[in-house]
Motif scaffolding. Structure first.
Motif, PDB file in Angstrom:
ATOM      1  N   GLY A 151       0.788  -1.225   0.000  1.00  0.00           N
ATOM      2  CA  GLY A 151       0.000   0.000   0.000  1.00  0.00           C
ATOM      3  C   GLY A 151       0.815   1.267   0.000  1.00  0.00           C
ATOM      4  O   GLY A 151       0.314   2.336   0.334  1.00  0.00           O
ATOM      5  N   LYS A 152       2.080   1.164  -0.379  1.00  0.00           N
ATOM      6  CA  LYS A 152       2.960   2.327  -0.427  1.00  0.00           C
ATOM      7  C   LYS A 152       3.703   2.367  -1.749  1.00  0.00           C
ATOM      8  O   LYS A 152       4.032   1.329  -2.320  1.00  0.00           O
ATOM      9  CB  LYS A 152       4.009   2.272   0.694  1.00  0.00           C
ATOM     10  N   THR A 181       8.378   7.902   0.702  1.00  0.00           N
ATOM     11  CA  THR A 181       7.221   7.016   0.575  1.00  0.00           C
ATOM     12  C   THR A 181       5.930   7.814   0.533  1.00  0.00           C
ATOM     13  O   THR A 181       5.860   8.953   0.992  1.00  0.00           O
ATOM     14  CB  THR A 181       7.138   6.022   1.752  1.00  0.00           C
ATOM     15  N   GLN A 183       1.624   6.739   0.929  1.00  0.00           N
ATOM     16  CA  GLN A 183       0.581   5.735   1.054  1.00  0.00           C
ATOM     17  C   GLN A 183      -0.448   5.916  -0.053  1.00  0.00           C
ATOM     18  O   GLN A 183      -0.720   7.028  -0.492  1.00  0.00           O
ATOM     19  CB  GLN A 183      -0.095   5.835   2.418  1.00  0.00           C
ATOM     20  N   THR A 235      -1.878  12.606   6.813  1.00  0.00           N
ATOM     21  CA  THR A 235      -1.057  11.531   7.371  1.00  0.00           C
ATOM     22  C   THR A 235       0.029  12.089   8.289  1.00  0.00           C
ATOM     23  O   THR A 235       0.852  11.341   8.810  1.00  0.00           O
ATOM     24  CB  THR A 235      -0.391  10.718   6.242  1.00  0.00           C
TER      25      THR A 235
END
Length: 345
Positions: A151-152, A181, A183, A235
């Motif tokens: 999921g990244k 990174t 998400q 996030t």
């Protein structure tokens, strides 16, 4: 006391009886290169360092790292071949050593093939690296490796480059050593990986992708571009569970900054804004008026806030004003003159 070829870290690790210092007994490591004396010394240093990483000990106020980062660090240590490097870094604290290891390890893995590249293994490795690399029309940035992980989207730069870092930041990527990174939900994570690869190529960075299908999508420019104006769920640790309005890639960011400043309680920056979830109706209005896309995660948060109010009675509030006491008549100004009726005849 430590002797020549030892490090203080080595003495801080308690070993079981009969246990050797060489981590190669359990872990496959690259063969060290250098003089006989350098290799002998570097072997001990490497053993001590790798024992620390394996044990998970945090020494010398070392920064905490995730399991994923620890595994990446171990892979880097396994790939470092230069005995001279191990000797040079023997006195570094754990935090500084970790950064140096990531830098040297990525170069060893992705930039510099093993010196004995006449072997079949080395030639195959070099061929794989070459095949996985996509080059821009004009190179003006470092090699970037793009990959997917749970999921990244993950981007590793072979060397530091401020301009490329800015591109990644504008595209919503955050630094999680040793990689940038971002998400993404499973159904769009591939699109985001292809998009950042295309943007990096346009910026001038060669891009390495080992996934053949993903690499082919980059070549064919096969992806759904992300809206430059969107509402996400933050996030950031500082602004967690808030709406994140983003317009970093829009052609007219000043316009949206001014509009966002009208939102109640908004924390506004040049490239975006953070708004509390309690103002979800304001967010919906803002999105409609300014053409912002609401991501599925943000929509779920909006739906959750709506659910909290489900079944409640809506009231059109009309606050009353309390009656005020009538004002007292103002006194006439004193002039110092005697009223004519009071004067003596």
């Amino acid at each position: 006391m430590p002797t020549l070829g030892d490090t203080l870290l080595k003495d801080l690790i308690t070993k079981e009886a009969g246990e050797t210092d060489d981590p190669a007994n359990d872990i496959e490591c690259a063969t060290l290169t250098g003089s006989e004396k350098q290799i002998s010394w570097a072997t001990d240093i490497r053993a001590s360092r790798m024992n620390v990483v394996e044990s998970g000990c945090l020494l010398f106020n070392a920064p905490p790292i995730s399991q994923e980062q620890s595994e990446e660090l171990m892979r880097c240590l396994q790939s470092i071949r230069r005995a001279h490097w191990w000797i040079e870094t023997r006195t570094l604290g754990y935090g500084q050593f970790m950064l140096a290891a990531f830098d040297e390890g990525f170069k060893a893995q992705y930039v510099m093939p093993p010196a004995d590249n006449t072997t079949t293994h080395a030639m195959l490795a070099a061929a794989v690296l070459t095949e996985a690399l996509l080059a821009p029309a004009k190179t003006r940035g470092p090699v970037a490796e793009v990959s997917l992980a749970a999921g990244k989207v993950r981007v590793v730069l072979i060397e530091f480059d401020e301009a490329t870092n800015t591109v990644l930041k504008r595209c919503g990527y955050r630094w999680e050593a040793p990689a940038w990174t971002r998400q993404a939900v499973d159904d769009v994570v591939g699109h985001r990986a292809v998009e950042i690869a295309v943007r990096l190529l346009a910026h001038g960075c060669p891009v390495r992708i080992f996934d053949e299908a993903l690499r082919q999508r980059v070549v064919e420019n096969d992806y759904e571009p992300e809206s430059p104006r969107r509402v996400e769920v933050s996030t950031s640790k500082k602004y967690s569970t808030k709406f994140h309005l983003l317009w970093t890639l829009d052609a007219n960011p000043v316009k949206f900054k001014k509009s966002a400043q009208q939102l109640h309680g908004a924390k506004v920056f040049d490239d975006g804004a953070y708004v509390s979830v309690s103002h979800f109706e304001d967010i919906l209005d803002f999105a409609d008026q300014n053409g912002f896309t609401i991501t599925p995660e943000a929509q779920s948060l909006i739906d959750a806030e709506k659910q909290k109010l489900a079944g409640s009675v809506k009231v059109v509030a009309q606050p009353k004003m309390a009656e005020c006491a009538p004002p007292k008549p103002a006194l006439l100004a004193v002039t110092g003159e005697i009223d004519a009726e009071l004067l003596d005849d």
